[in-house]
Design a protein around this motif. Structure first.
Motif, mmCIF file in Angstrom:
data_model
loop_
_atom_site.group_PDB
_atom_site.id
_atom_site.type_symbol
_atom_site.label_atom_id
_atom_site.label_comp_id
_atom_site.label_asym_id
_atom_site.label_seq_id
_atom_site.Cartn_x
_atom_site.Cartn_y
_atom_site.Cartn_z
ATOM 1 N N LEU F 7 -88.225 31.165 -34.317
ATOM 2 C CA LEU F 7 -87.582 32.447 -34.596
ATOM 3 C C LEU F 7 -86.078 32.251 -34.404
ATOM 4 N N THR F 9 -82.511 33.980 -34.369
ATOM 5 C CA THR F 9 -81.857 35.283 -34.301
ATOM 6 C C THR F 9 -80.355 35.078 -34.441
ATOM 7 N N THR F 30 -88.320 32.673 -45.854
ATOM 8 C CA THR F 30 -89.058 33.494 -46.818
ATOM 9 C C THR F 30 -88.836 34.985 -46.592
ATOM 10 N N GLY F 31 -88.131 35.344 -45.549
ATOM 11 C CA GLY F 31 -87.867 36.750 -45.272
ATOM 12 C C GLY F 31 -86.980 36.888 -44.065
ATOM 13 N N TYR F 32 -86.607 38.116 -43.739
ATOM 14 C CA TYR F 32 -85.807 38.373 -42.553
ATOM 15 C C TYR F 32 -85.984 39.839 -42.163
ATOM 16 N N THR F 33 -85.603 40.155 -40.948
ATOM 17 C CA THR F 33 -85.586 41.541 -40.476
ATOM 18 C C THR F 33 -84.224 41.783 -39.857
ATOM 19 N N ALA F 34 -83.602 42.916 -40.165
ATOM 20 C CA ALA F 34 -82.239 43.152 -39.698
ATOM 21 C C ALA F 34 -82.104 44.529 -39.069
ATOM 22 N N THR F 35 -81.359 44.598 -37.974
ATOM 23 C CA THR F 35 -81.037 45.892 -37.358
ATOM 24 C C THR F 35 -79.547 45.947 -37.073
ATOM 25 N N ARG F 56 -77.890 42.345 -36.636
ATOM 26 C CA ARG F 56 -78.745 41.418 -35.881
ATOM 27 C C ARG F 56 -79.871 41.023 -36.818
ATOM 28 N N GLU F 58 -83.095 38.505 -37.827
ATOM 29 C CA GLU F 58 -84.021 37.500 -37.310
ATOM 30 C C GLU F 58 -84.933 37.032 -38.431
ATOM 31 N N VAL F 60 -88.272 34.215 -39.202
ATOM 32 C CA VAL F 60 -89.279 33.272 -38.725
ATOM 33 C C VAL F 60 -89.363 32.136 -39.740
#
Ligand SMILES: Nc1ncnc2c1ncn2[C@@H]1O[C@H](COP(=O)(O)O)[C@@H](O)[C@H]1O
Ligand SMILES: Nc1ncnc2c1ncn2[C@@H]1O[C@H](COP(=O)(O)O)[C@@H](O)[C@H]1O
Ligand SMILES: Nc1ncnc2c1ncn2[C@@H]1O[C@H](COP(=O)(O)O)[C@@H](O)[C@H]1O
Ligand code: NA
Ligand code: NA
Ligand code: NA
Lengths: 99, 323, 323, 323, 99, 99
Positions: F7, F9, F30-35, F56, F58, F60
């Protein structure tokens, strides 16, 4: 003083988040922390609009509960919902509270 | 007003232009991003405001007239998903889950389209009856319930967990704000409304523009899914609104609505939900594909109604009224 | 205006109805959620707007009248926590920290209740003096300071870290916006205010409705903690506001406020803080239990004042004024 | 209007006072925090609203007059970065990247300063031409392009990745909202504007106050970087606006703008960008130090213009107009 | 190139966040990242309203600083404040910056 | 059932976030998550205003992609941009999807 536990992080579409939170509570999680998130994955961009809201949920649990949550996710959420989950090892002060 | 001017009014209203600007911003790869929380604040404002206005109007409407209009709306909300489901499974070869999901969207209604219709008929000189928001509220749920029952039948009882989904729809934010606003407006009455009009009435159309600017970007994002939609559903998403518009305007005229009100009922019938229905479908029919139902309702039917549906319904209403 | 109509005005105002809708939405398990940042934007707007209006009014008020009203408010802010603390420790058997925390809340004031009171007395034909926001601002801090000193004495100096807490309260957002708004409004004067009135004055009551819709959900959430509160504190949370209302209206009449102003001073005295006081108490008295002080002030006293306190204070003020 | 009154109008307007309150709140270590998303919603509102108003005004303006004003604006936008870059490298001994970054900021324009100027000239009785927002939009980009080209030349082609940066600036949110708003306002015309005026026109100045309250806190935070700025840049940030004000007002008068419009063109020339330019510079000249260009434009030039620049430009315009 | 450090994540009520951030700075953290969060734990739901705002703070620190932060939390924050903290191992590029 | 992945970040100023997301996609994420986040570090406080917005992110990824992302960050982002990144070990259900 510190206990070894698991941190399960789940990113899920908000439509199922309420149900998901109830489910992980039933499986033994004593709490969770959630933030709103955008994201992109195999199902395209999710930017916080109609049908595109992500919630990032994290919960500190025992290894057993962690395994149960992952099994539930694989069984009921992954097939049809935009969801991802990962698990890492964490140390927690006064960990008994979260078991 | 001349047909040409009616069309001009429809195409060059600040609302439609803001929507077009949103589409343009998307394709210009602009970094313009409407903050998520502000988007949901705007939708709370819009839903609550139409509820309030409708409630205050209800207080001074005759019961018979309101009941007739609501009955017409509910009838449409029950009939539309039935025939949509039949068409989609029979001719479109969709499975029960996807057919029911799409049927739920087209049977239910779009609050934003409704708001645009109210503003439009007023701009062209045929204001709708003030109680129309009550009709909007009454039309939101029945279609979703019918569609989920159809899914249940179609999948042999496996799909369509409607007992879990319906309470969620009924307590969903659009119903709570609409129906709650109706009650507040009704009980507070015109006197109470006067105190809050500078916030809930006067700035309303401006707020709608800002909201549509964002909706334009949302719809444009869905354009990428056009291939998934397929030819059959694309035709469905353009043809059914026309059919439903005719049915709605005719029924509205029949139950005694004026040309403005009948046109708005036509627009409601023609419109496809993209707030209440998607939320219910995600929960009750998770195996249905949002690339189908959301793209059809949001990226095809919504702009079609905004640009073609509004003047069409108005023209139909004037024709039926013989004016 | 007849008592019945006064009551009707209190119960069926859009504000009270919106608050009730929020409570209903909570118990209907609605997914209606007011975005956090929008909530805090609305509270910034409301606080700054009342500051501005108060400041502009200050410019055209006589010094003597303003000074009298402020002195009355501060006197209440010092006296209320003293007797509340005594009652809570002596008869309620609360420890010093919890007693002081509760005393701080009931001695300080609620800006939202104040705003509702201003709108209410105006609706029933007895507008309050324009400078009342200055009284509101003056009443926010003293009670908190007194209560923290009491806690310090009560715990033998251990609790009540008031030297750390007070600067935080004074620079807290509600004080900065209220006092800052007062200054801006005072310096800009009526001419400057005219330019910003379409934003800060006209839509004010509508914004308040939206805010109270959310407050209803917040208060309803606290209902779950009723068991924690206990019978003694529940009675306290209903009886003390009545006592403070009488004291406030009487003192207001004595220092020469009109019936509207005296009623508002009564409401201020009766109201319990839930913005400034909780923030200070969390820092200075962390061992006090929010399940007690927040639930009492937010879920009991706030709705009680909104529904009973407003018409009560108005009736008292008219009786005292002999009108 | 007397000079004294003009100054009073500039210093005691609710806008300047709100900005001062923001600065005060920062130094009082207040916990007042404007939610991020609300801040960006306010900036969307302000930019789109000035676009709309400008567009509606364009419809009723003569082409020659508009073209003259835009040509004057673009000329300033090309000339200012050239001489700024020369001064900064030659006398200030800045390297090419930092000099170009600063030049881009002072050549481009600040929408918030523009808005304050429009309100100010109107308040003192010399309203500007309605199409001035078109001039604002035209002035945003050229200076950035010129400055990036200078950086490229200055660093021997290494720095100033302007081909990557320019599309981003052009599709940046301020340009999209301004130019998009101009188009929407132009096409919708005065009739369309009337429907949305209660949202986009009337509350405008009030919203600006709230925005400036936040800007005050942002600017105050930058005061901590004063040491980084150094004496040369501090003098630059105060002297160049005066020079540019004179050039702008003179040019504005020459192309036939009235005193209000000429003053606003002066303010535009004097103002330094802090939305479009920083975004472009962060991407194209990452090695430039934001502690220099942002602090100079935001913490020095912006308040200077708000307080001194506005009345100065108005006085210059009246002098040049011989009135 | 990469250094092994600790990532300490703390979820705390906002009322104490400013103080907490100052404290961890004093203990040696060179920076932090914070996001607003909702959550639920032993003290009920916290959904971002009056007295119910959570801040999720994370800071990359050396093992020693991590231990000091945890000790401080256990001593001064856990008894009275809605707070949880967990620690995990992370690798950081140019980690010297954060020690 | 579970696969060991990394992971990553990254906290970065928003001005470069779009570019950064494109870059990590090119490197194989293949992807991400953002805040959205606030923060403080060696370059001062960043509180979400003009030039002060943090994202921010992150993602995987496989160990190889993780290494590539860190190398890119060290090479192109750290020198001039307010950025920090850390990596931790995570387990993911159906991890093949993210490799
Ligand atoms: N590799 C990844 N790393 C981090 N988050 C991801 C990843 N893939 C997907 N996500 C998140 O999970 C959501 C759903 O993913 P998907 O179902 O693949 O579209 C996305 O919107 C992202 O927020
Ligand atoms: N097991 C958990 N996992 C993740 N976050 C938690 C957990 N328990 C509590 N929290 C967070 O910590 C906050 C305070 O917890 P508590 O003091 O137990 O009410 C909650 O609001 C949650 O945001
Ligand atoms: N030690 C740290 N732990 C967590 N986040 C950090 C740390 N240092 C810096 N950051 C984040 O990275 C951003 C940029 O850091 P810097 O370039 O050091 O100013 C800050 O605004 C924080 O959000
Ligand atoms: Na429909
Ligand atoms: Na009180
Ligand atoms: Na300039």
């Amino acid at each position: 003083m510190a206990t070894a536990l698991k941190l399960v992080t789940i990113v899920a579409e908000e439509a199922v988040a309420a149900r998901l939170i109830a489910d992980i509570g039933r499986l033994g999680a004593t709490g969770y922390t959630a933030t709103e998130a955008r994201g992109e994955g195999s199902r395209g961009k999710r930017v916080g609009r109609v049908g595109e809201v992500n919630l990032r949920i994290e919960t500190v649990v025992s290894p057993a509960v962690s395994a149960a949550i992952l099994a539930l996710l694989a069984d009921r959420y992954f097939p049809h919902h935009a969801t991802i989950a990962w698990v890492s090892d964490v140390e927690v002060v006064r960990g008994e509270k979260y078991i | 007003m001349e047909p040409a001017e009616i069309l001009r009014n429809a195409l060059l209203s600040p609302m439609v232009l803001s929507f077009a600007l949103g589409i343009a911003a998307h394709f210009a790869r602009s970094d313009l991003r409407f903050p998520d929380q502000v988007y949901s604040a705007l939708s709370i404002y819009l839903l609550f405001a139409i509820g309030l206005k409708g409630g205050a109007a209800l207080a001074s409407s005759s019961f018979a007239q309101v009941a007739g209009a609501i009955a017409a709306g509910v009838a449409l909300g029950i009939a539309i998903p039935v025939w949509s489901f039949a068409i989609l499974t029979r001719f479109g070869r969709f499975d029960a889950a996807n057919a029911a999901a799409i049927a739920a969207h087209y049977g239910s209604v779009s609050a934003v389209t409704f708001i645009a219709a109210i503003a439009y008929v007023q701009a062209v000189g045929h204001p709708a009856e003030g109680f129309m928001p009550a009709v909007l509220a009454a039309m939101e749920v029945p279609a979703i319930a019918v569609a989920l029952l159809l899914a249940r039948a179609g999948t042999g009882g496996a799909g369509g967990d409607w007992r879990a989904a319906l309470p969620e729809v009924l307590a969903g934010k659009s119903i709570v704000l609409l129906v709650g606003g109706l009650c507040v407006g009704f009980l507070a009455g015109p006197a109470g409304m006067k105190a809050v009009a500078p916030f809930f009435v006067d700035p309303f159309q401006g707020v709608l523009c800002l909201f549509l600017l964002d909706m334009g970007m949302v719809a444009a994002r869905r354009f990428a899914d056009f291939r998934q939609v397929g030819r059959f559903l694309a035709v469905f998403a353009l043809a059914m609104p026309v059919l439903h518009a005719v049915a709605g305007v005719w029924l509205g005229t029949a139950v005694g609505l004026g040309p403005g009100g009948a046109a708005v009922l036509g627009v409601l019938a023609a419109s496809a939900s993209y707030i209440a229905a998607p939320a219910a479908v995600r929960v009750a029919l998770p195996e249905a594909n949002p690339g189908l139902y959301l793209t059809a309702s949001l990226a095809i039917t919504f702009p079609f109604n905004l640009i073609v549906g509004l003047p069409l319904c108005m023209a139909l209403a004037r024709a039926f009224a013989g004016s």
